[in-house]
Design an enzyme around this catalytic site. Sequence first.
Site, PDB file in Angstrom:
ATOM      1  CB  VAL A 127      -0.923 -17.128 -12.708  1.00  0.00           C
ATOM      2  CG1 VAL A 127      -0.584 -18.552 -12.275  1.00  0.00           C
ATOM      3  CG2 VAL A 127      -0.217 -16.109 -11.816  1.00  0.00           C
ATOM      4  N   PRO A 128      -0.603 -18.350 -16.151  1.00  0.00           N
ATOM      5  CG  PRO A 128       1.089 -19.165 -17.548  1.00  0.00           C
ATOM      6  CD  PRO A 128       0.856 -18.348 -16.304  1.00  0.00           C
ATOM      7  CB  CYS A 129      -4.553 -21.515 -14.823  1.00  0.00           C
ATOM      8  SG  CYS A 129      -5.789 -20.240 -15.088  1.00  0.00           S
ATOM      9  CG  HIS A 130      -4.172 -20.016 -20.854  1.00  0.00           C
ATOM     10  ND1 HIS A 130      -3.754 -18.952 -20.070  1.00  0.00           N
ATOM     11  CD2 HIS A 130      -3.360 -20.034 -21.939  1.00  0.00           C
ATOM     12  CE1 HIS A 130      -2.740 -18.356 -20.669  1.00  0.00           C
ATOM     13  NE2 HIS A 130      -2.481 -18.988 -21.805  1.00  0.00           N
TER      14      HIS A 130
END
Length: 166
Positions: A127-130
């Site tokens: 879950v690419p919160c970056h």
Amino acid sequence: MTLQKNYYKSPIGWIELASENGALTAIVLTELADDYEPAPTETTSEHPVLVAAARQLDEYFAGERREFDLPLAEARTAFRADVLRRVRQVPFGETRSYRDIAVACGNSHAVRAVGGANGSNRLMIVVPCHRIVGADGSLTGYAGGLWRKEWLLRHEAQVTAGGQHA
């Protein structure tokens, strides 16, 4: 079912992988030293979800995977689930602002709440919160450290441009 756990060594440090009830519950960047050697009990889980997560992370870091296909544990609230679903929709190599996500969730005033939901993400990279940045494009907050956020964004940019990240 019992919580299963493994440690995965990545180019940005050790990552703790955890699963329960057939779903991935955590991909968390740790502060373990590079020369850390996990005890056999920390690395021997052959749970299919953890094996698949490690394989897909290998592919991601090699520049061969842009999306993940893993069973994920659901967020605890409807709002957080909506935020994290929208974060997963941010394409590989692109970024969105916290405000963009708030607007997509139907409340342009929920920027701080989006930040809180994004910050509670325990499934980093998958879950690419970056990929979520400040309104001005600045790198803001990342539980794994801003240097890792910058590394991941640079990695994705280089893969998208046709190169490999060193």
